[in-house]
Design a protein around this motif. Structure first.
Motif, PDB file in Angstrom:
ATOM      1  N   TYR A   1     -60.241  56.506 -43.732  1.00  0.00           N
ATOM      2  CA  TYR A   1     -60.245  55.613 -44.822  1.00  0.00           C
ATOM      3  C   TYR A   1     -59.017  55.276 -45.420  1.00  0.00           C
ATOM      4  N   PHE A   2     -58.219  56.344 -45.479  1.00  0.00           N
ATOM      5  CA  PHE A   2     -56.746  56.314 -46.072  1.00  0.00           C
ATOM      6  C   PHE A   2     -55.931  55.589 -45.218  1.00  0.00           C
ATOM      7  N   GLN A   3     -56.049  55.439 -43.954  1.00  0.00           N
ATOM      8  CA  GLN A   3     -55.157  54.803 -43.181  1.00  0.00           C
ATOM      9  C   GLN A   3     -55.565  53.440 -42.908  1.00  0.00           C
ATOM     10  N   MET A   4     -57.027  53.148 -43.054  1.00  0.00           N
ATOM     11  CA  MET A   4     -57.686  51.919 -42.831  1.00  0.00           C
ATOM     12  C   MET A   4     -57.320  50.899 -44.138  1.00  0.00           C
TER      13      MET A   4
ATOM     14  N   ASN B   1     -52.400  43.991 -43.332  1.00  0.00           N
ATOM     15  CA  ASN B   1     -52.810  42.735 -42.881  1.00  0.00           C
ATOM     16  C   ASN B   1     -53.058  41.600 -43.796  1.00  0.00           C
ATOM     17  N   ARG B   2     -53.557  41.917 -45.295  1.00  0.00           N
ATOM     18  CA  ARG B   2     -53.580  40.770 -46.129  1.00  0.00           C
ATOM     19  C   ARG B   2     -52.280  40.255 -46.736  1.00  0.00           C
TER      20      ARG B   2
ATOM     21  N   GLN C   1     -46.326  45.975 -38.977  1.00  0.00           N
ATOM     22  CA  GLN C   1     -46.535  47.024 -39.634  1.00  0.00           C
ATOM     23  C   GLN C   1     -48.317  47.239 -39.547  1.00  0.00           C
ATOM     24  N   PHE C   2     -48.933  46.093 -39.454  1.00  0.00           N
ATOM     25  CA  PHE C   2     -50.344  46.193 -39.411  1.00  0.00           C
ATOM     26  C   PHE C   2     -50.414  46.688 -37.903  1.00  0.00           C
ATOM     27  N   GLU C   3     -50.054  46.103 -36.916  1.00  0.00           N
ATOM     28  CA  GLU C   3     -50.171  46.379 -35.290  1.00  0.00           C
ATOM     29  C   GLU C   3     -49.897  47.954 -35.239  1.00  0.00           C
TER      30      GLU C   3
ATOM     31  N   GLU D   1     -61.407  44.419 -38.530  1.00  0.00           N
ATOM     32  CA  GLU D   1     -60.087  44.436 -39.078  1.00  0.00           C
ATOM     33  C   GLU D   1     -59.240  44.087 -37.920  1.00  0.00           C
ATOM     34  N   MET D   2     -59.443  44.180 -36.780  1.00  0.00           N
ATOM     35  CA  MET D   2     -58.769  43.723 -35.860  1.00  0.00           C
ATOM     36  C   MET D   2     -59.142  42.115 -35.507  1.00  0.00           C
ATOM     37  N   HIS D   3     -60.311  41.799 -35.826  1.00  0.00           N
ATOM     38  CA  HIS D   3     -60.826  40.575 -35.758  1.00  0.00           C
ATOM     39  C   HIS D   3     -60.254  39.573 -36.728  1.00  0.00           C
ATOM     40  N   SER D   4     -60.195  40.120 -38.020  1.00  0.00           N
ATOM     41  CA  SER D   4     -59.724  39.346 -39.128  1.00  0.00           C
ATOM     42  C   SER D   4     -58.127  39.230 -38.838  1.00  0.00           C
ATOM     43  N   ASN D   5     -57.558  40.135 -38.337  1.00  0.00           N
ATOM     44  CA  ASN D   5     -56.066  39.815 -37.967  1.00  0.00           C
ATOM     45  C   ASN D   5     -55.894  38.951 -36.923  1.00  0.00           C
ATOM     46  N   TYR D   6     -56.746  38.702 -35.706  1.00  0.00           N
ATOM     47  CA  TYR D   6     -56.306  37.845 -34.704  1.00  0.00           C
ATOM     48  C   TYR D   6     -56.550  36.392 -35.287  1.00  0.00           C
ATOM     49  N   MET D   7     -57.635  36.297 -36.317  1.00  0.00           N
ATOM     50  CA  MET D   7     -58.208  35.128 -36.828  1.00  0.00           C
ATOM     51  C   MET D   7     -56.865  34.508 -37.705  1.00  0.00           C
TER      52      MET D   7
END
Length: 392
Positions: free
Chosen positions: A101-104, A111-112, A118-120, A150-156
């Motif tokens: 949870y810390f890393q996420m 991402n935001r 850095q996100f990838e 979170e991956m889906h959000s980044n791809y979008m």
């Protein structure tokens, strides 16, 4: 002061936590009020008992405000401020206790802020850790769901639509696995409560929901497709079905096979839970006249011993009731040689307070089977029957 909420929480702290929290309170990032830090350092001098005759609100107030007249409202404000800091500290400690949870949270910030490199990098690190099942099905699939979300959000956000579709599919699959496992675990818990306490859950909205979910077809589809998570979902499903349908040997045999062949995939506590339910199912079958089931239970007990699965936590004391049940199965199966060796090898793994009584109980049963009735009665007479399990 001892009925103070802050004090009651601080009493649960270890020496290291008291020191660590002191650094937390002293940090201007976490705490902008110097008087709260002073109040804490005055309080901690009375740790861990907080019982000195000098431990009064007036004395604590004087440490924080040496030039002011005592004011109870100020003490209440200090308590309130310190309480919020304690909650923040415990929340942060809880997050750090599970690094996921810390890393996420960090990945989400990247991402935001559109910091894609850095996100990838961070998501690759997290994905590598959770690439393979880690033994705790409920939490594992929930975490995998959030990774894919979170991956889906980044791809979008980065217009990678072809990858977004795959992430969305994975997200849906992990959500389904998590949901089915939770349904099955809930069914198992409700079934146990129904049998142990004659509880009636028939009017629960949960069952109305479950009636409309075809769990069996879902599990069968996972099996036919060769889904790598089939054994993980299936063992929870067949456990629930075996417990709810005691007469159904198909469910029981599927559960037994999955338990035998896949138990090493799970965490220690999951293993103990699975075997505990297996034991309960065997006991219920035996009560219905299926004496042959004792062979299955005896084999399961031996697997538990070989794997060190006999305490509530790894390396802990042998569970008292379970030890008693091992004695009973040895007697019922007429495995006296096995039983004598079991008691000799494992009596020292019981909590010290229970060892002597349990040894006498085993001795009484063995002597009875050997027809040494007077000696058996003598062994029984030396047992402390105030202990619940022995009294039965």
């Amino acid at each position: 002061m001892n009925d103070n909420t802050v004090v009651s929480i601080l009493k649960t702290f270890s020496d290291e936590e008291i020191r660590e929290f002191g650094r937390f309170v002293d940090s201007s990032f976490h705490n902008g009020r110097k008087e709260t830090a002073k109040y804490y350092h005055a309080l901690k001098k009375y740790f861990p008992e907080f019982s000195s005759k000098n431990f009064t609100k007036e004395n604590l107030f004087a440490k924080v405000y040496p030039d002011k007249k005592f004011n109870d409202a100020d003490i209440r404000r200090l308590n309130s401020s310190l309480f919020k800091l304690i909650e923040n500290y415990l929340s942060l400690k809880g997050l750090q206790g599970d690094n996921y949870y810390f890393q996420m949270a960090l990945a989400e910030q990247y991402n935001r802020r559109r910091l894609n490199r850095q996100f990838e990098k961070k998501m690759n690190e997290i994905n590598k850790i959770y690439e393979n099942f880690n033994g705790d099905a409920e939490n594992y699939f929930w975490k995998k769901f959030f990774i894919e979300r979170e991956m889906h959000s980044n791809y979008m956000l980065t217009q990678k639509d072809h990858l977004a579709s795959e992430a969305l599919t994975n997200r849906a699959d992990f959500f389904a696995l998590h949901t089915v496992i939770n349904i099955c675990k809930t069914l198992t818990s409700l079934s146990i409560n129904k049998k142990n306490f004659n509880a009636d859950f028939s009017e629960s909205n949960f069952f109305e929901f479950v009636k409309r979910v075809d769990l069996e077809n879902y599990i069968t589809a996972l099996e036919k497709s060769g889904n790598r998570y089939y054994p993980i979902a299936a063992i929870h499903y067949y456990q629930a079905m075996s417990l709810e349908n005691i007469d159904n040997d198909f469910y029981f045999n599927k559960y037994k096979d999955l338990l035998t062949n896949n138990i090493e995939n799970f965490s220690y506590i999951e293993k103990i839970n699975f075997y505990t339910i297996f034991e309960a199912i065997c006991t219920l079958k035996s009560e219905q006249g299926n004496s042959a089931i004792n062979n299955e239970l005896f084999d399961a007990y031996n697997r538990m011993l070989n794997s060190g699965l006999y305490s509530f936590s790894e390396g802990g004391y042998f569970i008292l009731k379970l030890f008693r049940n091992f004695i009973f199965i040895g007697i019922q199966m007429n495995k006296l040689k096995w039983l004598k060796k079991f008691v000799k090898d494992y009596i020292s793994t019981l909590h010290p307070e229970s060892r002597v009584n349990m040894q006498r109980l085993a001795e009484a049963y063995i002597l009875f089977e050997e027809k040494s009735f007077n000696k058996s009665l003598e062994a029984l007479s030396r047992i402390d029957f105030e202990i619940f399990h022995f009294k039965i």
